[in-house]
Enzyme design. Structure first.
Site: not given
Ligand SMILES: O=c1[nH]cnc2c1ncn2[C@H]1C[C@H](O)[C@@H](CO)O1
Ligand SMILES: [Zn+2]
Length: 372
Positions: A24, A26, A28, A213, A216
């Site tokens: 996990h 990202h 970006d 996701h 959370e």
């Molecule tokens: O922890 C997270 N929870 C929900 N969405 C998230 C988290 N971290 C990053 N994102 C979103 C923001 C990014 O732009 C997108 C794609 O990677 O996923």
């Molecule tokens: Zn995430």
């Protein structure tokens, strides 16, 4: 080299040598601050909140430290803003693979949302092509540097948007070229996984795996939906599964009286992997502190827990740092870390024989040296 005098002390340097698995992370959320600055200059992105590397690194960390997922997500405007050309996407992906390899990650699934990278006219397929080429070039640079890594891609759809079916189709279209699974991300409250049932149905119909996701910023209902209605293979975070566990005082190390509700029992019995991201969870307020993180409770109760970074830039972290924090907070040794790593490799969206090969040929021998 075998260690004849017992286990190697656990510190950041020895953790970097441990073969680690990351499910996990990202794309970006993991840019180098210097790269953000350079790409902003090259692509004419004028909205950055700082002009020097240390200031920008501190800005991301502090702005993400808000205690709210929605505020945390606002910081991505600036990373997504500089990732709008094929060159920028490929560079970020290549550096991601190189940075993970330098930290000792041997297998990674890195996710991103292609729909966020269309501002300058790229198609979804062009975005995939650039990112996957970047990962391949990072893998080959890492091999040359003597730190081999396998990087695969998870394709994310944004849960507030309405393109998830299209993104699921994109994932399947690229599945033999490096995309191994699908995900939904973004603000959780108000956007339940069941909004995207057609996307999940498409994935299941094509025998293709996905993670969600869930649990959370929102509680148990989100986890229940992800499992029962959507049929996910893994849970992104899933920390709120603790809401379905009774009989353990918060912060207590006595887990003997733990009683699992139906959802928690299902997660444990079915060995649903939990992609836990300790630092990120503290930043978004999903947990109050690392000490109160349910990671240890879940690990002791033998849930299939895995250790992850989520967003290395926003959390100023690496896999080694996340593991060190867990060691310092919960007193884990190499055998525990090996278990979390094998949990992760078993849960990867890679074919079974390839997972097994990495466990037998890389993870176990690597930890054997450190265990001594
Ligand atoms: O922890 C997270 N929870 C929900 N969405 C998230 C988290 N971290 C990053 N994102 C979103 C923001 C990014 O732009 C997108 C794609 O990677 O996923
Ligand atoms: Zn995430």
């Amino acid at each position: 080299m075998a260690n004849p005098v017992g286990p190697t002390p656990i510190d950041l340097a020895s953790l970097k040598r441990a073969p680690k698995v990351l499910l996990h992370d990202h794309l970006d959320g993991g840019l180098r601050p210097a790269t953000v600055l350079e790409l902003a200059a090259e692509t004419g992105y004028a909205n950055l909140p700082a002009t020097t590397e240390p200031e920008l690194a501190a800005w991301f960390r502090d702005a993400a430290d808000s205690g709210s997922l929605v505020k945390y997500l606002e910081t991505f405007e600036h990373t997504v803003g500089v990732m709008q050309t094929p060159e920028a996407l490929a560079r970020v992906a290549r550096e991601c693979a190189e940075d993970l390899a330098a930290d000792g990650v041997v297998y990674a699934e890195v996710r991103f949302a292609p729909e966020q990278h269309l501002q300058r006219g790229l198609s979804l397929d062009e975005v995939m092509e650039a990112v996957l080429a970047g990962f391949a070039s990072g893998e080959s640079a890492a091999r040359t540097a003597g730190r081999p890594i396998v990087v695969r891609c998870l394709v994310t759809a944004m849960r507030h948007a309405a393109r998830s079916r299209e993104i699921a189709e994109l994932t399947v279209r690229w599945r033999d070229r490096g995309a191994v699974g699908f995900d939904i991300a973004g603000a959780e409250a108000g956007f339940p996984p069941s909004r995207h049932l057609d996307a999940f149905e498409y994935m299941r119909d094509h025998s293709a795996p996905f993670t969600i996701h869930a649990g959370e910023a929102f509680g148990l209902p989100s986890i229940h939906e992800a499992l029962a209605f959507c049929g996910c293979d893994r849970l992104g975070h899933g920390v709120r599964i603790v809401d379905d566990i009774d009989g353990v005082e918060p912060g207590s190390a006595d887990f003997a009286g733990a009683r699992l509700g139906r959802v928690a029992a299902r997660v444990r019995d079915a060995r649903i992997p939990l992609e836990m991201c300790p630092s990120s969870n503290v930043q978004t307020g999903a947990v109050a502190s690392l000490e109160e993180h349910p990671f240890n409770l879940l690990a002791q109760l033998r849930f299939r827990v895995t250790v992850n970074t989520d967003n290395r830039l926003m959390s100023d972290t690496t896999m080694s740092k996340e593991m060190l924090k867990l060691v310092e907070t919960f007193g884990y040794g190499w055998t525990d870390l090996q278990r979390f790593t094998i949990n992760a490799m078993k849960s990867a969206f890679l074919p079974f024989d390839e997972r097994l090969a990495i466990i037998d040929e890389t993870i176990k021998p690597g930890f054997a040296v450190l265990i001594g």
